[in-house]
Write an enzyme that holds these catalytic residues in place. Structure first.
Site, PDB file in Angstrom:
ATOM      1  N   LYS A  50       0.839  -1.204   0.000  1.00  0.00           N
ATOM      2  CA  LYS A  50       0.000   0.000   0.000  1.00  0.00           C
ATOM      3  C   LYS A  50       0.878   1.260   0.000  1.00  0.00           C
ATOM      4  O   LYS A  50       0.609   2.229  -0.727  1.00  0.00           O
ATOM      5  CB  LYS A  50      -0.922   0.003   1.229  1.00  0.00           C
TER       6      LYS A  50
ATOM      7  N   GLN B 263      -4.609  -1.950   9.622  1.00  0.00           N
ATOM      8  CA  GLN B 263      -4.523  -3.274   9.014  1.00  0.00           C
ATOM      9  C   GLN B 263      -5.122  -4.333   9.935  1.00  0.00           C
ATOM     10  O   GLN B 263      -4.867  -4.361  11.134  1.00  0.00           O
ATOM     11  CB  GLN B 263      -3.048  -3.594   8.705  1.00  0.00           C
TER      12      GLN B 263
ATOM     13  N   ASP C 218     -11.602   2.303   4.375  1.00  0.00           N
ATOM     14  CA  ASP C 218     -11.921   0.867   4.338  1.00  0.00           C
ATOM     15  C   ASP C 218     -13.435   0.637   4.268  1.00  0.00           C
ATOM     16  O   ASP C 218     -13.880  -0.455   3.915  1.00  0.00           O
ATOM     17  CB  ASP C 218     -11.423   0.191   5.621  1.00  0.00           C
TER      18      ASP C 218
HETATM   19  N1  GUN Z   1      -6.736  -7.132   5.975  1.00  0.00           N
HETATM   20  C1  GUN Z   1      -7.057  -7.843   4.876  1.00  0.00           C
HETATM   21  N2  GUN Z   1      -7.798  -7.093   4.024  1.00  0.00           N
HETATM   22  C2  GUN Z   1      -7.945  -5.883   4.611  1.00  0.00           C
HETATM   23  C3  GUN Z   1      -8.600  -4.679   4.207  1.00  0.00           C
HETATM   24  O1  GUN Z   1      -9.230  -4.577   3.153  1.00  0.00           O
HETATM   25  N3  GUN Z   1      -8.512  -3.652   5.084  1.00  0.00           N
HETATM   26  C4  GUN Z   1      -7.854  -3.751   6.260  1.00  0.00           C
HETATM   27  N4  GUN Z   1      -7.828  -2.692   7.068  1.00  0.00           N
HETATM   28  N5  GUN Z   1      -7.231  -4.840   6.654  1.00  0.00           N
HETATM   29  C5  GUN Z   1      -7.273  -5.903   5.827  1.00  0.00           C
END
Ligand code: GUN
Length: 297
Positions: free
Chosen positions: A53, A97, A120
């Site tokens: 990211k 995350q 998110d």
């Molecule tokens: N862990 C796996 N996929 C995601 C996601 O889309 N967002 C977040 N915050 N954590 C994740």
């Protein structure tokens, strides 16, 4: 049947090019979108996701703030950081995350986010907006990515029977709401199935589009899929593979080799839905930036 292999890398690259152009035009108006990514602990898969990211942000010219906290971080300390990020004008989007270590109450952390920065789409205010079909909210990135893959390959969604296998908020439930909504790239008839569904194969075989998001390697086999169906595989599962240097390989929730010959189109793992999730996160961050700066066109 020779299936179309849906190329998530290609569609994601095209979406990211659109985002890059938007960032350039915002930059001409003196605004730089910014994303903060919070990682608590040292789970290797989470670390890899956070790293990619950050790289994508930098590549697009977005402001990126990575906050890495130790595995023994308290709830209080994490909530303190969220408050700081909520108040930081450089940051338009915040992502924590998942999954965090066990001492963290993840739902409480999500509720502490400013919903306007919740890129998110996990905050209750954004979940409600999705259910209410209020387009000012944020839709979770993986469902958005699945929808975009379908439209990129001109797969009709309107009137189609979509069976989503998996009921998580992050994917299954949100994708169901997104595709059953009124409007473009939606208007589907949606069935949400899950681990307790009786006679799952009979239900998935009635689908025009099957989305596998149950988190179990090779859970769906050829008995679950009818000839000519479209299959979107959201699963990313590590399975042991001693022939690989890392000792594992990634497989989806669908037994690709068994299912692909029956499909009209299918996503591979890796290289299907995965790359789309990050691209949609970047899109959501630009949307958040536009809303917060009033450059909303
Ligand atoms: N862990 C796996 N996929 C995601 C996601 O889309 N967002 C977040 N915050 N954590 C994740």
């Amino acid at each position: 049947m020779e299936p179309t292999i849906i190329d998530g890398k290609k569609v994601a690259a095209s979406a990211l090019n659109d985002v890059r152009a938007e960032i350039a035009s915002l930059s001409n108006r003196g605004v730089q979108p910014g994303l903060a990514v919070v990682l608590v602990g040292d789970d290797p898969a989470s670390r890899a996701y956070v790293g990619s990211k950050e790289r994508t942000c930098n590549d697009l010219g977005m402001f990126s703030l990575k906050k890495e906290l130790p595995a023994d971080t308290t709830q209080e300390a994490l909530l303190g950081l969220i408050d700081e990020l909520n108040d930081d004008p450089r940051v338009h989007g915040i992502l924590v995350q998942s999954p965090p270590p066990p001492q963290i109450d993840e739902a409480a952390v999500v509720r502490a986010l400013d919903p306007a920065k919740d890129v998110d789409g996990f905050h209750p205010a954004n979940v409600a907006k999705l259910a209410l079909e209020d387009a000012t909210g944020f839709v979770p990135c993986t469902p958005l990515g699945c929808q975009r893959l379908l439209t990129a390959y001109d797969i009709p969604i309107e009137g189609a029977h979509v069976v989503v296998v998996g009921r998580s908020l992050i994917v299954g439930k949100s994708l169901g709401l997104l595709l059953m909504a009124k409007g473009e790239a939606a208007n589907a008839t949606v069935t949400i199935a899950h681990s307790r569904t009786r006679d799952l194969a009979a239900i998935t075989r009635s689908a025009d589009i099957v989305v596998a998001a149950i988190g179990r390697p090779h859970f769906l086999t050829e008995t679950h899929i009818r000839e000519g169906a479209v299959v979107i595989d959201v699963g990313i599962n590590r399975v042991e593979d001693t022939s690989k240097k890392k000792g594992y390989r990634l497989v989806g929730d669908v037994d690709f080799d068994a299912v692909a010959p029956k499909c009209q189109a299918i996503t591979p793992v890796p290289g299907g839905v995965g790359p789309m999730t990050i691209a949609m996160l970047m899109m959501n961050t630009v949307k958040a930036c536009r809303q917060q700066t009033g450059l909303d066109s």
